[in-house]
Write an enzyme that holds these catalytic residues in place. Structure first.
Site, mmCIF file in Angstrom:
data_model
loop_
_atom_site.group_PDB
_atom_site.id
_atom_site.type_symbol
_atom_site.label_atom_id
_atom_site.label_comp_id
_atom_site.label_asym_id
_atom_site.label_seq_id
_atom_site.Cartn_x
_atom_site.Cartn_y
_atom_site.Cartn_z
ATOM 1 N N ASP A 10 -12.062 16.852 -1.452
ATOM 2 C CA ASP A 10 -12.052 18.050 -0.601
ATOM 3 C C ASP A 10 -10.592 18.323 -0.235
ATOM 4 O O ASP A 10 -9.719 17.480 -0.474
ATOM 5 C CB ASP A 10 -12.896 17.797 0.679
ATOM 6 C CG ASP A 10 -12.906 19.010 1.617
ATOM 7 O OD1 ASP A 10 -12.926 20.150 1.115
ATOM 8 O OD2 ASP A 10 -12.877 18.821 2.852
ATOM 9 N N SER A 11 -10.355 19.467 0.390
ATOM 10 C CA SER A 11 -8.993 19.782 0.844
ATOM 11 C C SER A 11 -8.643 18.976 2.094
ATOM 12 O O SER A 11 -7.529 19.087 2.596
ATOM 13 C CB SER A 11 -8.902 21.269 1.172
ATOM 14 O OG SER A 11 -9.783 21.562 2.242
ATOM 15 N N CYS A 73 -16.277 20.719 -1.530
ATOM 16 C CA CYS A 73 -15.535 21.819 -0.919
ATOM 17 C C CYS A 73 -16.080 23.117 -1.499
ATOM 18 O O CYS A 73 -16.054 23.303 -2.722
ATOM 19 C CB CYS A 73 -14.052 21.650 -1.248
ATOM 20 S SG CYS A 73 -13.011 23.017 -0.737
ATOM 21 N N THR A 75 -14.860 26.094 -1.176
ATOM 22 C CA THR A 75 -13.782 26.933 -1.706
ATOM 23 C C THR A 75 -13.388 26.482 -3.111
ATOM 24 O O THR A 75 -13.197 27.301 -4.011
ATOM 25 C CB THR A 75 -12.555 26.859 -0.757
ATOM 26 O OG1 THR A 75 -13.018 26.993 0.584
ATOM 27 C CG2 THR A 75 -11.562 27.940 -1.053
ATOM 28 N N GLU A 151 -8.440 19.828 10.847
ATOM 29 C CA GLU A 151 -7.508 18.880 10.225
ATOM 30 C C GLU A 151 -6.511 18.320 11.237
ATOM 31 O O GLU A 151 -5.979 17.236 11.063
ATOM 32 C CB GLU A 151 -6.770 19.540 9.051
ATOM 33 C CG GLU A 151 -7.636 19.758 7.818
ATOM 34 C CD GLU A 151 -8.154 18.467 7.184
ATOM 35 O OE1 GLU A 151 -7.392 17.492 7.096
ATOM 36 O OE2 GLU A 151 -9.346 18.432 6.793
ATOM 37 N N CYS A 183 -18.781 25.954 4.593
ATOM 38 C CA CYS A 183 -17.554 25.166 4.419
ATOM 39 C C CYS A 183 -17.896 23.761 4.899
ATOM 40 O O CYS A 183 -18.522 23.615 5.962
ATOM 41 C CB CYS A 183 -16.421 25.763 5.256
ATOM 42 S SG CYS A 183 -14.965 24.721 5.396
ATOM 43 N N THR A 184 -17.503 22.754 4.133
ATOM 44 C CA THR A 184 -17.926 21.390 4.479
ATOM 45 C C THR A 184 -17.285 20.874 5.767
ATOM 46 O O THR A 184 -17.723 19.873 6.326
ATOM 47 C CB THR A 184 -17.648 20.408 3.319
ATOM 48 O OG1 THR A 184 -16.264 20.522 2.944
ATOM 49 C CG2 THR A 184 -18.527 20.711 2.123
ATOM 50 N N HIS A 185 -16.244 21.558 6.230
ATOM 51 C CA HIS A 185 -15.649 21.155 7.507
ATOM 52 C C HIS A 185 -16.543 21.533 8.710
ATOM 53 O O HIS A 185 -16.492 20.877 9.747
ATOM 54 C CB HIS A 185 -14.290 21.842 7.725
ATOM 55 C CG HIS A 185 -13.155 21.214 6.985
ATOM 56 N ND1 HIS A 185 -13.005 21.293 5.619
ATOM 57 C CD2 HIS A 185 -12.091 20.492 7.437
ATOM 58 C CE1 HIS A 185 -11.903 20.668 5.264
ATOM 59 N NE2 HIS A 185 -11.324 20.162 6.350
HETATM 60 N N1 DGL Z 1 -14.002 22.025 3.108
HETATM 61 C C1 DGL Z 1 -13.482 23.214 2.469
HETATM 62 C C2 DGL Z 1 -14.653 24.133 2.099
HETATM 63 O O1 DGL Z 1 -15.777 23.664 2.035
HETATM 64 C C3 DGL Z 1 -12.373 23.772 3.295
HETATM 65 C C4 DGL Z 1 -11.626 24.898 2.709
HETATM 66 C C5 DGL Z 1 -10.182 24.989 3.092
HETATM 67 O O2 DGL Z 1 -9.437 24.052 2.845
HETATM 68 O O3 DGL Z 1 -9.791 26.063 3.587
HETATM 69 O O4 DGL Z 1 -14.514 25.298 1.838
#
Ligand code: DGL
Length: 256
Positions: A10-11, A73, A75, A151, A183-185
């Site tokens: 993930d990011s 993620c 995105t 984050e 979004c997984t966050h």
């Molecule tokens: N967890 C990412 C998602 O599901 C975060 C995207 C991002 O880094 O902006 O989209």
């Protein structure tokens, strides 16, 4: 049988919500998690940039010996999963906003989707919406700034609440009865989200579905592991602070 690890990227720390679901239904699997937090957030990047980073993350996990990659993620998935599947032979599991179940269950005919700009503007999101939600209305919100806050370690408190209100209240006013966390966050904010929206609004995220799909693909490819003692390894290329916070300092984080 294959005791190689599952690779998840993930990011940042959002994919930990997916890792937690996977751990539950695949308790005999080793897992390697990679947080590309040096390049976080992905949300406002171009498709080309997101694809480049997704390829890099995949190569990193394949070099570590992973047998399957979970793109944890939305995105990254919506902007790169097709290309990843054609470039690499390894099986991939992706995640995208759970439009289909929300569209099937809605009574008001209005669903809210909270996601990043990159996800909402992707071709995959557009085609999923056309396929499953052409009869209903989707209220999309690009939740700008939320991933950055998470984050930085904010998962509750005033800043998060203020941001969420900005995105959620207009959806509530319009009469949504389902809220899709795209979004997984965002599941990390579940307590605050729940406290801000009326009880009748159902919150949907794709974590469990992704874990189930991972299990299915592992079985289909005959690459199940039979380990009794498993190992979870965590890597990041930025500060390890956020991973340490979300994992309660229970794992050593490898900085690369
Ligand atoms: N967890 C990412 C998602 O599901 C975060 C995207 C991002 O880094 O902006 O989209």
């Amino acid at each position: 049988m294959n005791n190689s690890p599952i690779g998840i990227f993930d990011s940042g720390i959002g994919g930990i919500t997916i890792l937690n679901s996977i751990k539950k239904i695949l308790p005999n699997e080793n897992i390697i998690y990679f947080s590309d937090n040096f390049n976080s957030p992905y949300g406002n990047k171009s498709k080309k940039e997101i694809l480049k980073l997704s390829v890099k993350n995949t190569k990193f996990l394949i070099d570590k010996g992973c047998k399957i990659i979970v793109v944890a993620c939305n995105t990254a998935t919506t902007n790169s999963i097709k290309e990843l599947r054609s470039e690499f032979k390894i099986p991939f599991v992706g995640i995208e906003p759970a439009i289909k179940p929300a569209a099937m269950q809605t009574k008001s005919g209005l669903i809210g989707v909270l996601a990043t700009k990159g996800t909402l503007s992707s071709g995959l999101f557009g085609s999923t919406t056309n396929d499953y939600a052409s009869e209903i209305k989707i209220i999309e919100k690009n939740a700008e700034g939320l991933v950055e806050l998470i984050e930085k370690g904010f998962i509750d408190g005033d800043k998060i609440e203020k941001n969420l209100k900005k995105y959620l209240f207009p959806m509530i006013d319009k009469g949504i009865d389902h809220l899709v966390l795209g979004c997984t966050h965002y599941p990390l904010l579940i307590k605050t989200i729940r406290s801000l929206i009326p009880k009748n609004i159902k919150i949907i995220d794709s974590g469990k579905a992704v874990a189930k799909q991972t299990k299915k693909l592992i079985e289909k490819n005959n690459i199940e592991s039979n380990l009794i003692e498993v190992k979870y390894s965590f890597y990041c290329n930025g500060s390890p602070k956020s991973l340490n916070m979300i994992l309660n300092n229970t794992f050593a984080i490898n900085s690369i």
